[in-house]
Design a protein around this motif. Sequence first.
Motif, PDB file in Angstrom:
ATOM      1  N   PHE A 166       0.769  -1.263   0.037  1.00 15.61           N
ATOM      2  CA  PHE A 166      -0.012  -0.062  -0.008  1.00 15.61           C
ATOM      3  C   PHE A 166       0.923   1.305  -0.102  1.00 15.61           C
ATOM      4  CE2 PHE A 166      -2.707  -3.490   1.445  1.00 15.61           C
ATOM      5  CZ  PHE A 166      -4.032  -3.152   1.077  1.00 15.61           C
ATOM      6  N   GLN A 167       2.312   1.249   0.130  1.00  9.36           N
ATOM      7  CA  GLN A 167       3.008   2.239   0.220  1.00  9.36           C
ATOM      8  C   GLN A 167       3.106   3.102  -1.116  1.00  9.36           C
ATOM      9  OE1 GLN A 167       4.135   3.412   3.054  1.00  9.36           O
ATOM     10  NE2 GLN A 167       2.875   1.624   3.956  1.00  9.36           N
ATOM     11  N   ARG A 168       2.727   2.286  -2.101  1.00  8.28           N
ATOM     12  CA  ARG A 168       2.862   2.946  -3.547  1.00  8.28           C
ATOM     13  C   ARG A 168       1.660   4.119  -3.737  1.00  8.28           C
ATOM     14  NH1 ARG A 168       2.251  -1.910  -7.667  1.00  8.28           N
ATOM     15  NH2 ARG A 168       3.645  -2.632  -6.224  1.00  8.28           N
ATOM     16  N   SER A 215      -5.587   5.125   3.160  1.00 11.13           N
ATOM     17  CA  SER A 215      -6.537   4.723   4.324  1.00 11.13           C
ATOM     18  C   SER A 215      -7.573   3.886   3.978  1.00 11.13           C
ATOM     19  CB  SER A 215      -6.996   5.829   5.383  1.00 11.13           C
ATOM     20  OG  SER A 215      -7.612   5.394   6.341  1.00 11.13           O
ATOM     21  N   ARG A 216      -8.077   4.577   2.796  1.00 16.93           N
ATOM     22  CA  ARG A 216      -9.401   3.965   2.333  1.00 16.93           C
ATOM     23  C   ARG A 216      -9.156   2.759   1.325  1.00 16.93           C
ATOM     24  NH1 ARG A 216      -9.841   9.526  -0.071  1.00 16.93           N
ATOM     25  NH2 ARG A 216     -10.958  10.795   1.227  1.00 16.93           N
ATOM     26  N   ALA A 217      -8.154   2.599   0.698  1.00 19.14           N
ATOM     27  CA  ALA A 217      -7.371   1.139   0.299  1.00 19.14           C
ATOM     28  C   ALA A 217      -7.461   0.153   1.302  1.00 19.14           C
ATOM     29  CB  ALA A 217      -6.195   1.510  -0.549  1.00 19.14           C
ATOM     30  N   PHE A 252      -4.050  -9.259   9.314  1.00 20.40           N
ATOM     31  CA  PHE A 252      -5.301  -8.333   9.310  1.00 20.40           C
ATOM     32  C   PHE A 252      -5.026  -7.263  10.599  1.00 20.40           C
ATOM     33  CE2 PHE A 252      -9.744  -8.344  11.636  1.00 20.40           C
ATOM     34  CZ  PHE A 252     -10.270  -7.384  10.555  1.00 20.40           C
ATOM     35  N   GLY A 253      -4.424  -7.560  11.550  1.00 20.86           N
ATOM     36  CA  GLY A 253      -4.251  -6.428  12.741  1.00 20.86           C
ATOM     37  C   GLY A 253      -3.425  -5.634  12.236  1.00 20.86           C
ATOM     38  N   GLU A 254      -2.421  -5.893  11.469  1.00 20.06           N
ATOM     39  CA  GLU A 254      -1.554  -4.895  10.884  1.00 20.06           C
ATOM     40  C   GLU A 254      -2.150  -3.814  10.108  1.00 20.06           C
ATOM     41  OE1 GLU A 254       2.709  -7.508  10.841  1.00 20.06           O
ATOM     42  OE2 GLU A 254       1.399  -7.220   9.219  1.00 20.06           O
ATOM     43  N   LEU A 255      -3.034  -4.398   9.221  1.00 23.59           N
ATOM     44  CA  LEU A 255      -3.775  -3.511   8.224  1.00 23.59           C
ATOM     45  C   LEU A 255      -4.807  -2.507   9.104  1.00 23.59           C
ATOM     46  CD1 LEU A 255      -4.406  -6.298   5.516  1.00 23.59           C
ATOM     47  CD2 LEU A 255      -2.905  -4.298   5.326  1.00 23.59           C
ATOM     48  N   VAL A 256      -5.559  -3.245   9.888  1.00 18.78           N
ATOM     49  CA  VAL A 256      -6.585  -2.542  10.848  1.00 18.78           C
ATOM     50  C   VAL A 256      -5.703  -1.305  11.472  1.00 18.78           C
ATOM     51  CG1 VAL A 256      -7.966  -2.169  12.571  1.00 18.78           C
ATOM     52  CG2 VAL A 256      -7.974  -4.179  10.928  1.00 18.78           C
ATOM     53  N   ALA A 257      -4.489  -1.592  11.858  1.00 19.57           N
ATOM     54  CA  ALA A 257      -3.717  -0.584  12.645  1.00 19.57           C
ATOM     55  C   ALA A 257      -3.189   0.530  11.714  1.00 19.57           C
ATOM     56  CB  ALA A 257      -2.543  -1.248  13.238  1.00 19.57           C
ATOM     57  N   ALA A 258      -2.812  -0.031  10.398  1.00 22.51           N
ATOM     58  CA  ALA A 258      -2.311   1.039   9.245  1.00 22.51           C
ATOM     59  C   ALA A 258      -3.439   2.007   9.216  1.00 22.51           C
ATOM     60  CB  ALA A 258      -1.811   0.330   8.137  1.00 22.51           C
ATOM     61  N   ALA A 305      -4.025   4.627  11.899  1.00 21.03           N
ATOM     62  CA  ALA A 305      -2.734   5.510  11.680  1.00 21.03           C
ATOM     63  C   ALA A 305      -2.815   6.300  10.676  1.00 21.03           C
ATOM     64  CB  ALA A 305      -1.305   4.534  11.705  1.00 21.03           C
ATOM     65  N   THR A 306      -3.635   6.117   9.421  1.00 20.85           N
ATOM     66  CA  THR A 306      -3.711   6.861   8.222  1.00 20.85           C
ATOM     67  C   THR A 306      -4.972   7.845   8.290  1.00 20.85           C
ATOM     68  OG1 THR A 306      -4.387   5.155   6.921  1.00 20.85           O
ATOM     69  CG2 THR A 306      -2.083   5.691   6.826  1.00 20.85           C
ATOM     70  N   GLY A 307      -5.471   7.843   9.357  1.00 19.08           N
ATOM     71  CA  GLY A 307      -6.776   8.737   9.631  1.00 19.08           C
ATOM     72  C   GLY A 307      -8.131   7.995   9.533  1.00 19.08           C
ATOM     73  N   ALA A 308      -8.097   6.618   9.466  1.00 16.78           N
ATOM     74  CA  ALA A 308      -9.538   5.825   9.443  1.00 16.78           C
ATOM     75  C   ALA A 308     -10.423   6.468   8.369  1.00 16.78           C
ATOM     76  CB  ALA A 308     -10.025   5.985  11.009  1.00 16.78           C
ATOM     77  N   GLU A 309     -10.022   6.634   7.192  1.00 13.94           N
ATOM     78  CA  GLU A 309     -10.838   7.186   6.416  1.00 13.94           C
ATOM     79  C   GLU A 309     -11.620   6.053   5.619  1.00 13.94           C
ATOM     80  OE1 GLU A 309     -11.052  10.388   5.075  1.00 13.94           O
ATOM     81  OE2 GLU A 309      -9.376  11.122   6.092  1.00 13.94           O
TER      82      GLU A 309
END
Length: 210
Positions: free
Chosen positions: A41-43, A51-53, A189-195, A198-202
């Motif tokens: 997702f860094q790209r 965040s949406r992705a 899954f937990g890492e993705l939810v945390a990210a 962290a990116t604003g929960a858009e």
Amino acid sequence: MAAVVILASAGGCRRQPEAEAAQGESLPRVDAHELRSLDMFQRIEDPAQRSRALFLETSRVYFHPRCSNCHPDGDSPFQETGMTLHNPPVTRGPEDKGVVGMTCEGCHQDRNVALARVPGAPNWHLAPRSMAWTGKSPRALCEQLKDPARNGGKTLEQLVEHNKHDALVAWGWAPGSGREPAPGTQARFGELVAAWVATGAECPSEEARP
């Protein structure tokens, strides 16, 4: 001047779904049983779009039958992978754990029972009606998960912790008896939810799908 504002606003409404679609297409493809890793997702340079992705990716777990079967907008859970009503017939009861004589714990233990093919995990129960999400769009689910009144009273940080470590959530990846597990692993899954948090929960647009 008002007409110009309206047109600009309408154009803005169209751009977000188009941008989301483009970002989704740019992400590497993965097997249906896997989840994309964080580095994929860094790209996506814009944090809000990323965040949406990220949420769309987590929605593949939320909407998987291993999770959504116990989040129905009704009084009975589903089973298997095709929204088949629980057999034998059961109802949620006053505390979401069944009714007298037909409680969840009467059949479901704190672990899977292989020979009887009965699934189990600690604290087996139906999600409260306020936490029902079967049939919702990813955006509707996103907004629900951010609302303490509809997510079990959790902050976003507590939601991350719940998804990372809760034993009942973990069952989704170890359902036993030939059941299809949720995509990926609980750790990813937990890492993705945390990210996502962290990116604003858009939240994605209403049209966006994983």
